[in-house]
Structure formats: structure tokens, C-alpha cells
Motif scaffolding. Structure first.
Motif, short mmCIF file in Angstrom:
data_model
loop_
_atom_site.label_atom_id
_atom_site.label_comp_id
_atom_site.label_asym_id
_atom_site.label_seq_id
_atom_site.Cartn_x
_atom_site.Cartn_y
_atom_site.Cartn_z
N VAL A 42 0.88 -1.16 0.00
CA VAL A 42 0.00 0.00 0.00
C VAL A 42 0.92 1.20 0.00
O VAL A 42 1.74 1.37 0.89
N ARG A 43 0.79 2.02 -1.03
CA ARG A 43 1.63 3.21 -1.10
C ARG A 43 0.74 4.43 -1.22
O ARG A 43 -0.29 4.42 -1.89
N LEU A 44 1.17 5.46 -0.54
CA LEU A 44 0.44 6.72 -0.56
C LEU A 44 0.58 7.36 -1.93
O LEU A 44 1.67 7.39 -2.50
N ARG A 45 -0.50 7.90 -2.43
CA ARG A 45 -0.44 8.65 -3.69
C ARG A 45 0.12 10.05 -3.44
O ARG A 45 0.64 10.68 -4.31
N SER A 46 -0.02 10.50 -2.21
CA SER A 46 0.55 11.77 -1.77
C SER A 46 0.70 11.71 -0.26
O SER A 46 -0.12 11.09 0.41
N THR A 47 1.71 12.34 0.26
CA THR A 47 1.89 12.35 1.71
C THR A 47 1.03 13.40 2.40
O THR A 47 0.94 13.43 3.61
N SER A 83 -10.63 16.59 13.31
CA SER A 83 -10.11 15.43 14.01
C SER A 83 -9.60 14.29 13.10
O SER A 83 -8.96 13.37 13.58
N VAL A 84 -9.91 14.34 11.81
CA VAL A 84 -9.55 13.24 10.92
C VAL A 84 -8.96 13.77 9.62
O VAL A 84 -9.47 14.73 9.05
N ARG A 85 -7.88 13.12 9.17
CA ARG A 85 -7.27 13.44 7.88
C ARG A 85 -7.47 12.25 6.95
O ARG A 85 -7.25 11.11 7.36
N HIS A 86 -7.86 12.51 5.72
CA HIS A 86 -8.12 11.46 4.73
C HIS A 86 -7.00 11.44 3.70
O HIS A 86 -6.58 12.50 3.22
N TYR A 87 -6.54 10.23 3.34
CA TYR A 87 -5.41 10.07 2.43
C TYR A 87 -5.79 9.18 1.25
O TYR A 87 -6.60 8.27 1.38
N ASP A 88 -5.18 9.46 0.11
CA ASP A 88 -5.31 8.62 -1.07
C ASP A 88 -4.11 7.70 -1.15
O ASP A 88 -2.97 8.13 -0.98
N ALA A 89 -4.38 6.44 -1.41
CA ALA A 89 -3.31 5.46 -1.54
C ALA A 89 -3.72 4.47 -2.63
O ALA A 89 -4.80 4.58 -3.22
N GLU A 90 -2.85 3.53 -2.89
CA GLU A 90 -3.16 2.47 -3.83
C GLU A 90 -2.59 1.16 -3.30
O GLU A 90 -1.53 1.14 -2.69
N ALA A 91 -3.37 0.10 -3.49
CA ALA A 91 -2.89 -1.24 -3.17
C ALA A 91 -2.31 -1.80 -4.45
O ALA A 91 -2.92 -1.71 -5.52
#
Length: 155
Positions: A24-29, A37-45
Motif C-alpha cells: 500500500v503506497r500513498l499517492r501523496s503524503t 479530528s480526521v485526515r483522509h489520504y489517497d493510496a493504492e494497493a
């Protein structure tokens, strides 16, 4: 590599044996969405094997990072108290919102990449991982979780 992946993107999870891997790698850091209270991240498997190679979108949030650390704790505990009738099974991130990984603690481990919300494809990969894989997996997860909870980017 996907052209949308940032050059500073990092691997959050890397499960590998001699012939195949799931990561699983982040598409952006940087978070793609942020609430107080929550941060959402894009990643790809990413699945790589001699049989199938593929990439699927996987979104997660800062709470899922904490869940990943708990998941590794639970897998480690299950390894010490192995029940041969019922292998330990868990999903990350929580199933239903996005693609997710399903961990099945058997010998060998089986890790499935489930994309039920979009393509409805499931790829299961048996992985003969080293004994150190949990410790190796914990390091990037703990580092990313600490950075996300401090409000920093994940790099």
C-alpha cells in the motif's frame, strides 16, 4: 508507476516473499481532505506476482492508521496462540468504504485485495513472509500514524 503518484510518496505497507508482493503506497503524503479530528489520504494497493499484477485505489484516514497498528498487534498475538481450526482474519482499512486488504493468518499467510465497492474483483495472494514481517510492517505504520496525529504530512 501511476503518473498521479507523487515522487515523495511512501510505502505504508509492504508484504513480500521471494516471488510476489502486496503493498500500500500513498499517492501523496498530504491529506486530500481534512476535518478538525480526521485526515483522509489517497493510496493504492499494488499486487505483483507471476500470475497477476494490478493496482487499485485505496483510501484511508488517520483513524485507520491507528487501526493498522492494532491489527499488527492482533496478528502477532494470534501467532502465539494459533488456533488451527479458525485462522485469524482481519480487514484493513475497514471494509465497505474503499478497496481493502484482508489478512488471513495461515501458513502461508494469505492477503487478499478486495475492491468490492468498484470493480468487485478480489485477488488473494499467499505470502511466505519472514518471521520479522510484523516488526518490519509496524515501523512505517507507527511513523505515519504519529505524523498524522500531529497534523503533519506523512513523509
Amino acid at each position: 508507476m501511476d503518473t498521479n503518484t507523487q515522487p515523495d510518496a511512501i510505502e505504508l505497507i509492504r508484504l513480500v516473499d521471494l516471488t510476489q508482493s502486496i503493498s500500500v503506497r500513498l499517492r501523496s503524503t498530504e491529506p486530500v481532505l481534512e476535518t478538525p479530528s480526521v485526515r483522509h489520504y489517497d493510496a493504492e494497493a499494488v499486487v505483483t506476482s507471476g500470475f497477476v499484477n494490478g493496482t487499485v485505489y485505496l483510501g484511508f484516514d488517520s483513524e485507520d492508521l491507528t487501526d493498522l497498528d492494532r491489527l499488527l498487534d492482533a496478528i502477532e498475538e494470534a501467532e502465539h496462540g494459533a488456533d488451527l481450526d479458525e485462522p485469524f482474519t482481519a480487514d484493513w482499512p475497514q471494509s465497505g468504504r474503499t478497496a481493502y486488504l484482508r489478512f488471513i493468518a495461515e501458513d502461508p499467510y494469505v492477503v487478499g485485495v478486495h475492491d468490492e465497492t468498484s470493480t468487485q474483483i478480489v485477488v488473494s495472494v499467499p505470502l511466505d513472509m519472514s518471521e520479522e514481517w510484523i516488526a518490519e510492517s509496524r515501523e512505517p505504520a507507527v511513523r505515519a500514524s504519529a505524523r498524522a496525529s500531529d497534523g503533519h504530512s506523512l513523509h
